[in-house]
Design an enzyme around this catalytic site. Structure first.
Site, PDB file in Angstrom:
ATOM      1  N   ASP A  26     -22.329  -7.137 -11.558  1.00  9.90           N
ATOM      2  CA  ASP A  26     -21.119  -7.204 -10.744  1.00  9.90           C
ATOM      3  C   ASP A  26     -21.604  -7.297  -9.299  1.00  9.90           C
ATOM      4  OD1 ASP A  26     -18.953  -6.610  -9.107  1.00  9.90           O
ATOM      5  OD2 ASP A  26     -18.165  -5.039 -10.410  1.00  9.90           O
ATOM      6  N   LYS A  83     -18.686   0.593 -13.765  1.00  4.19           N
ATOM      7  CA  LYS A  83     -19.061   0.793 -15.162  1.00  4.19           C
ATOM      8  C   LYS A  83     -20.138  -0.207 -15.571  1.00  4.19           C
ATOM      9  CE  LYS A  83     -17.617   4.095 -17.794  1.00  4.19           C
ATOM     10  NZ  LYS A  83     -17.969   5.480 -17.426  1.00  4.19           N
ATOM     11  N   TYR A  92     -21.570   7.544  -9.321  1.00  2.40           N
ATOM     12  CA  TYR A  92     -20.698   6.503  -9.861  1.00  2.40           C
ATOM     13  C   TYR A  92     -20.728   5.248  -9.004  1.00  2.40           C
ATOM     14  CZ  TYR A  92     -16.693   3.932 -11.535  1.00  2.40           C
ATOM     15  OH  TYR A  92     -15.892   2.940 -12.037  1.00  2.40           O
TER      16      TYR A  92
END
Ligand code: 13P
Ligand code: 13P
Ligand code: MG
Ligand code: MG
Length: 367
Positions: free
Chosen positions: A13, A232, A229
């Site tokens: 990403d 995902k 984080y």
């Protein structure tokens, strides 16, 4: 070795359009142009570029084997130049999955997801490449189990002599960086002890009993690599079909059961995995529901004949409808489990920062 071909799927990403919902055309164009150059220079035999949600998916064939420095460096440089475009367009989370500034020979452990297999092409070599968005690397455990070990899914395990002996499963413990091999069907119950816990134990590969590679997945867990984080994992996987392996329809069948996976909004919720066409791989509702696409190819001396958009089939309409019903039901729980991930998994999200703020407000219970 010249008579073997390597199929590499490497993804990252590098910036979302709009938010985390999809990929901007300019990034796809850049990746295609760069891989086109690599093909002209004969680094690659063939390639295909696509997107699943906000993830850029580079599908490549070459003769260099798995974990090859040149191939990994090529993809890293493409992710970097696409990040640069994402920055110019101010796309969301430009360079999200590039967790390091310095390339060190292999993209593993640096953010991108990697699934690669080296194989000797059969007379006909159908392969399906699965790519998911808004979910975690463990999302392939249940479908791979069904494909290669469940006779209620794969008729061939019972009625095809070439599948009847079963398969070997390679399972990784991604927290402790260990692996174990299981024989199916004899060790099914042992296998299920681990792969049912999808956050930690992942099917990395499946082999036929004569040792041929049947399937391989990406098991990179971004939060474990980054220590915080950063979005995902959005995994990929490659599955060989027909002959000694499950038929194409047996490989796709597990996705008719929308199983519940980690991911969805902020990577912090459980939701059903929806099988969709490439055009519909644009998770916008609550950044979901999580999506999976399947591109089918026939390999021809390394050429990628295809793709066929395998979930672009009304046969999956009911699964999609069921996903929406399940997503509605999960959404109604709002911030409550089991929609929100359990505390142990929330450690790998942004919640610990909020909890830290409140840590001094906790008082001992009166005696
Ligand atoms: P194979 O025997 O080539 O796997 O094909 C069986 C079949 O036609 C199932 O779709
Ligand atoms: P991605 O992992 O697809 O970037 O999604 C992250 C997210 O937080 C979605 O809400
Ligand atoms: Mg994103
Ligand atoms: Mg994504």
């Amino acid at each position: 070795m010249e008579d073997k071909i390597t199929l590499s799927v490497i993804k990252a990403d590098v910036g979302g359009f709009v938010g985390h919902s999809a990929m901007h055309e300019e990034l796809l164009d850049e990746a295609k142009a760069r891989l086109g150059d690599a093909q002209k220079e004969e680094i690659l035999v063939d390639f295909h570029v696509t997107a699943c949600g906000d993830d850029l998916e580079l599908i490549m064939t070459h003769h260099k084997g798995v974990d090859n420095n040149n191939i990994h460096q090529l993809t890293w440089e493409i992710f970097e130049s696409c990040t640069e475009i994402a920055r110019q367009l101010k796309l969301y989370g430009a360079g999200q999955d590039l967790l390091s500034d310095a390339f060190s020979g292999n993209v593993k452990g640096m953010g991108p997801g990697v699934a690669e297999m080296e194989l000797k092409e059969r007379e006909a070599e159908p392969v399906i490449i699965f790519m998911a968005d808004k979910t975690s690397a463990g999302a392939w455990n249940l479908p791979l189990y069904k494909m290669f070990a469940d006779p209620f899914n794969t008729a061939g395990l019972i009625i095809a002599p070439s599948l009847h002996a079963g398969f070997h499963f390679e399972v990784h413990d991604v927290k402790e960086q260990k692996r174990i091999f299981f024989n199916a069907p004899d060790e099914l119950y042992d296998l299920l002890v681990f792969i049912g816990a999808m956050g930690r134990y992942m099917i990395k590969a499946v082999y036929s009993k004569n040792g041929n590679i049947a399937a391989v997945t990406s098991t990179q867990r971004l939060a474990l690599i980054a220590g915080k984080y950063v979005g995902k994992d959005d995994p990929v996987g490659i599955v060989r079909c027909q002959g000694d392996f499950p038929a194409v329809g047996e490989v796709l069948e597990p996705f008719t059961m929308p199983h519940i996976v980690e991911g969805f909004m902020r990577g912090s919720h459980y939701g059903p995995l929806m099988p969709v066409s490439v055009n519909q791989a644009t998770p916008s509702r609550f950044d979901g529901p999580p999506r999976v696409i399947a591109l089918g190819f026939q390999l021809a001396n390394g050429r990628l004949i295809g793709p066929r958009d395998m979930f672009d089939d009304p046969g999956f309409d009911e699964s999609r409808r069921m996903c929406n019903i399940l997503a509605d039901q999960m959404r109604r729980h709002g911030p409550f489990e089991p929609h929100r991930l359990p505390m142990e998994e929330m450690e790998y999200t942004t919640l610990p920062q909020v909890m830290k703020k409140l840590q001094d407000r906790w008082e001992k219970l009166p005696e």
